[in-house]
Design a protein around this motif. Sequence first.
Motif, PDB file in Angstrom:
ATOM      1  N   LEU A 223     -51.446 -27.895  15.222  1.00  0.00           N
ATOM      2  CA  LEU A 223     -49.996 -27.717  15.338  1.00  0.00           C
ATOM      3  C   LEU A 223     -49.602 -26.824  16.511  1.00  0.00           C
ATOM      4  CD1 LEU A 223     -48.983 -27.269  11.581  1.00  0.00           C
ATOM      5  CD2 LEU A 223     -49.006 -29.358  12.951  1.00  0.00           C
ATOM      6  N   HIS A 224     -50.582 -26.401  17.320  1.00  0.00           N
ATOM      7  CA  HIS A 224     -50.340 -25.574  18.506  1.00  0.00           C
ATOM      8  C   HIS A 224     -49.587 -24.282  18.158  1.00  0.00           C
ATOM      9  CE1 HIS A 224     -51.720 -28.792  21.159  1.00  0.00           C
ATOM     10  NE2 HIS A 224     -50.964 -29.624  20.469  1.00  0.00           N
ATOM     11  N   LEU A 225     -50.004 -23.650  17.072  1.00  0.00           N
ATOM     12  CA  LEU A 225     -49.332 -22.409  16.677  1.00  0.00           C
ATOM     13  C   LEU A 225     -49.646 -21.258  17.626  1.00  0.00           C
ATOM     14  CD1 LEU A 225     -49.648 -22.331  12.779  1.00  0.00           C
ATOM     15  CD2 LEU A 225     -47.933 -23.433  14.223  1.00  0.00           C
ATOM     16  N   GLY A 226     -50.713 -21.382  18.396  1.00  0.00           N
ATOM     17  CA  GLY A 226     -51.103 -20.302  19.299  1.00  0.00           C
ATOM     18  C   GLY A 226     -50.352 -20.274  20.607  1.00  0.00           C
ATOM     19  N   SER A 227     -49.314 -21.105  20.746  1.00  0.00           N
ATOM     20  CA  SER A 227     -48.535 -21.125  21.975  1.00  0.00           C
ATOM     21  C   SER A 227     -47.055 -21.224  21.634  1.00  0.00           C
ATOM     22  CB  SER A 227     -48.945 -22.307  22.869  1.00  0.00           C
ATOM     23  OG  SER A 227     -48.708 -23.535  22.189  1.00  0.00           O
ATOM     24  N   GLU A 228     -46.223 -20.958  22.627  1.00  0.00           N
ATOM     25  CA  GLU A 228     -44.764 -20.983  22.433  1.00  0.00           C
ATOM     26  C   GLU A 228     -44.179 -22.303  22.963  1.00  0.00           C
ATOM     27  OE1 GLU A 228     -43.031 -18.641  20.981  1.00  0.00           O
ATOM     28  OE2 GLU A 228     -44.233 -16.816  21.057  1.00  0.00           O
ATOM     29  N   LEU A 229     -44.789 -23.416  22.590  1.00  0.00           N
ATOM     30  CA  LEU A 229     -44.391 -24.701  23.167  1.00  0.00           C
ATOM     31  C   LEU A 229     -43.212 -25.340  22.457  1.00  0.00           C
ATOM     32  CD1 LEU A 229     -47.928 -26.283  23.745  1.00  0.00           C
ATOM     33  CD2 LEU A 229     -46.473 -25.109  25.405  1.00  0.00           C
ATOM     34  N   ASN A 230     -42.987 -25.034  21.198  1.00  0.00           N
ATOM     35  CA  ASN A 230     -42.004 -25.756  20.407  1.00  0.00           C
ATOM     36  C   ASN A 230     -40.682 -25.007  20.382  1.00  0.00           C
ATOM     37  OD1 ASN A 230     -43.783 -27.982  19.206  1.00  0.00           O
ATOM     38  ND2 ASN A 230     -44.939 -26.127  18.764  1.00  0.00           N
ATOM     39  N   GLN A 231     -39.857 -25.267  21.345  1.00  0.00           N
ATOM     40  CA  GLN A 231     -38.613 -24.533  21.491  1.00  0.00           C
ATOM     41  C   GLN A 231     -37.477 -25.105  20.655  1.00  0.00           C
ATOM     42  OE1 GLN A 231     -38.527 -21.651  23.144  1.00  0.00           O
ATOM     43  NE2 GLN A 231     -40.723 -21.969  23.506  1.00  0.00           N
ATOM     44  N   GLN A 232     -37.673 -26.272  20.013  1.00  0.00           N
ATOM     45  CA  GLN A 232     -36.576 -26.848  19.247  1.00  0.00           C
ATOM     46  C   GLN A 232     -36.396 -26.173  17.895  1.00  0.00           C
ATOM     47  OE1 GLN A 232     -39.480 -28.223  19.710  1.00  0.00           O
ATOM     48  NE2 GLN A 232     -40.145 -29.546  18.032  1.00  0.00           N
ATOM     49  N   HIS A 233     -37.338 -25.315  17.511  1.00  0.00           N
ATOM     50  CA  HIS A 233     -37.242 -24.645  16.226  1.00  0.00           C
ATOM     51  C   HIS A 233     -36.224 -23.510  16.284  1.00  0.00           C
ATOM     52  CE1 HIS A 233     -40.589 -26.839  14.535  1.00  0.00           C
ATOM     53  NE2 HIS A 233     -41.357 -26.506  15.558  1.00  0.00           N
ATOM     54  N   SER A 234     -35.706 -23.162  15.109  1.00  0.00           N
ATOM     55  CA  SER A 234     -34.789 -22.027  15.010  1.00  0.00           C
ATOM     56  C   SER A 234     -35.576 -20.736  15.189  1.00  0.00           C
ATOM     57  CB  SER A 234     -34.103 -22.028  13.649  1.00  0.00           C
ATOM     58  OG  SER A 234     -35.048 -21.726  12.622  1.00  0.00           O
ATOM     59  N   PRO A 235     -34.903 -19.610  15.463  1.00  0.00           N
ATOM     60  CA  PRO A 235     -35.628 -18.334  15.610  1.00  0.00           C
ATOM     61  C   PRO A 235     -36.481 -17.999  14.388  1.00  0.00           C
ATOM     62  CG  PRO A 235     -33.400 -18.106  16.444  1.00  0.00           C
ATOM     63  CD  PRO A 235     -33.471 -19.462  15.817  1.00  0.00           C
ATOM     64  N   GLY A 236     -35.951 -18.261  13.205  1.00  0.00           N
ATOM     65  CA  GLY A 236     -36.727 -17.981  12.003  1.00  0.00           C
ATOM     66  C   GLY A 236     -37.967 -18.843  11.897  1.00  0.00           C
ATOM     67  N   GLN A 237     -37.839 -20.129  12.219  1.00  0.00           N
ATOM     68  CA  GLN A 237     -38.992 -21.026  12.166  1.00  0.00           C
ATOM     69  C   GLN A 237     -40.046 -20.644  13.199  1.00  0.00           C
ATOM     70  OE1 GLN A 237     -36.777 -24.670  12.765  1.00  0.00           O
ATOM     71  NE2 GLN A 237     -36.914 -25.232  10.599  1.00  0.00           N
ATOM     72  N   LYS A 238     -39.596 -20.253  14.376  1.00  0.00           N
ATOM     73  CA  LYS A 238     -40.546 -19.811  15.404  1.00  0.00           C
ATOM     74  C   LYS A 238     -41.354 -18.616  14.924  1.00  0.00           C
ATOM     75  CE  LYS A 238     -37.820 -21.260  19.445  1.00  0.00           C
ATOM     76  NZ  LYS A 238     -37.072 -20.771  20.626  1.00  0.00           N
TER      77      LYS A 238
END
Length: 641
Positions: A223-238
């Motif tokens: 799920l690529h949790l080790g990077s900041e690639l998924n910018q579509q998530h809300s701040p809480g989800q990030k």
Amino acid sequence: MKVTKAGTEIHSRTPQACDRCRKSKVKCSGTRPNCRNCLKRRKGCTWPSTPAPGGYYAAVDYSEVESGPDGRVLKGVGPILDGPVLGDRNSACVLPEAHLLQRLLGIFLARHHDGELCSFLHKPSLDMSVLAVRSPFLVTSIMSLSALYIPEDEAQRDFGCEPVALSDKYARSARRCAQRLSDEPSLYNIQAYLVLAIRELITWTNLKAWMYAGTAIRMSQALHLGSELNQQHSPGQKEVRRRTFWACFVVDRLISYSCNHPFAIDQKSARVQLPSPENSFAFEEDYSGPSLDNILLHTNQLSQLGITPFYITMLQLWGNMATLHTSGGRRSSRHAPTDPEGEFYKNSKAIDNFASSLPPSLRWSAQNYKLHQVTGQAQAFVNLNLLLFHSRCIMHQEYLPQLDSQYSLATLEIDESTSYDAAGLSLDYSDFPIIDCCIDSVHAITDMATMLTQGTEQDQHLLQSPFAANAIMTAAAVHLWILYTQTCDKCPKDVAEANFAKLLDIIRSWQSRWRVACAWAETLEMLRNLYSFSYGTAATVDFDYWETGTDEVTQSPTLVEEPEDANAAHPGLSGGDGIVDPSKVAQRLHDKVKGIMLNPLYATDVKKHNLRVYCRTVWQHMWNMWSFEPLESFDSDLIVE
């Protein structure tokens, strides 16, 4: 569809549809785990792993349904369904009453959530009843871990069994979920595997702990949790994603070191920023903070960052030194400890630089401890300082010289290569700054453990952690070294003996709930027997305790026997599974001490077998009992033929 008093119909918003309704393009009730359409048609009901944009979850209305397809029970407060159970209504793990469920959650949050798991659950929105619908796996894992800490009388009154038995019951359900969901990566599943891994570690089923932690790590990488690639998530989800990754990072180091395996996550793959302050997470605010690479630029921002980023950074530094120790130590390091090109020197300097940059409020003292209790960060504060002190003795202990070479007989054929490390230094080499650093750190660990043990019940709970256990084990081993080898005023033998007994008692006090504490305690007892046998200071040694009747390596008597099914406890490693042959370990006492301390979670039979072989070869190397006069108290009848 709802009907008002006037008889007019109001269309309610539809929750996220299940996969079958979405494919059939029919209206879905959105109730989990089985929507109304699938229940009526007796079809399997599956769901997307994450809510659709703008979607939400709806809980099952159990008043409408007596039983579901395949004989599953769907009534009462609501079962936790842990996979297909055909025709067996008793296989579902039923949730306890709401107040008991909340009690188990409270125990989990107080004991492990803020320490090993980096507070990955969003507490303001946390509802266990809803979570039980979304992720039965996570809820059963939490209950299996929390049940270990319920008082005996409370467990009997509210659950009808002892805490350990209750934990085992929930763990069986969680294991079934683990088997079924091993190829379905999601945040909930990752979190559940991590919780279950910790539970398996402290119940001494370490093979399962290692495997579950590894599954969580692989899912986090998928799920690529080790990077900041998924910018579509809300701040809480990030932030939940970040904290779940860092929980993988922490549990990886904890379980890998405890089981003597290499780490699965290295610093280069940790490209995500460190966890945000608790208030920012609670209010789901946008946050931009430091990473492992630049945390030293932010050490003056404790009030803005919180303790957790510093705790994780210290864990990384500790892990570098722990890796050096477990991957061969001085036997494989080609640089002297004072060589600037060597890993030991570099790691030591990095730890010193980080420690010196910390604000005074993060350094261990009773006053600072009280301060962080008030701010709710006491667990991270304790863990940070235990890791700091442990990092300054975990590898340093390898440079504590033993005395066995002084008593070796010239008539014995000894492999001279075993008397030198990979850097060409004699094992008798003494570097007093390294020795002093090790002893000072061990005394600091002992003082911390003593203060917390003598404190309140909450203080004792903060001490009872796997990280503390690792530090205490090293400290106890160094106290034994002082007891058997040192004669200087700085290291009085009576103090070392008292400190060892004190730390051993702390480990033993955990045995009623933590089966793994039995493994740690017996390992320290075996180490003391090895020292006593090696230096000939005891009139008798309990060889009956060591003997198991055979040298055949079988299984640990600590494993709970279960039926021969998918949930049965693994019998443990056997002699052909990569366990080092103790007769092949170098002749020096240095190697035998390390062999015992690196593998405390081996089955009891394996450790007893290793100890017998170690003592047999130690005697061959060190003593001629009929000509060595100073050790008159040593009993030659103890020699193992």
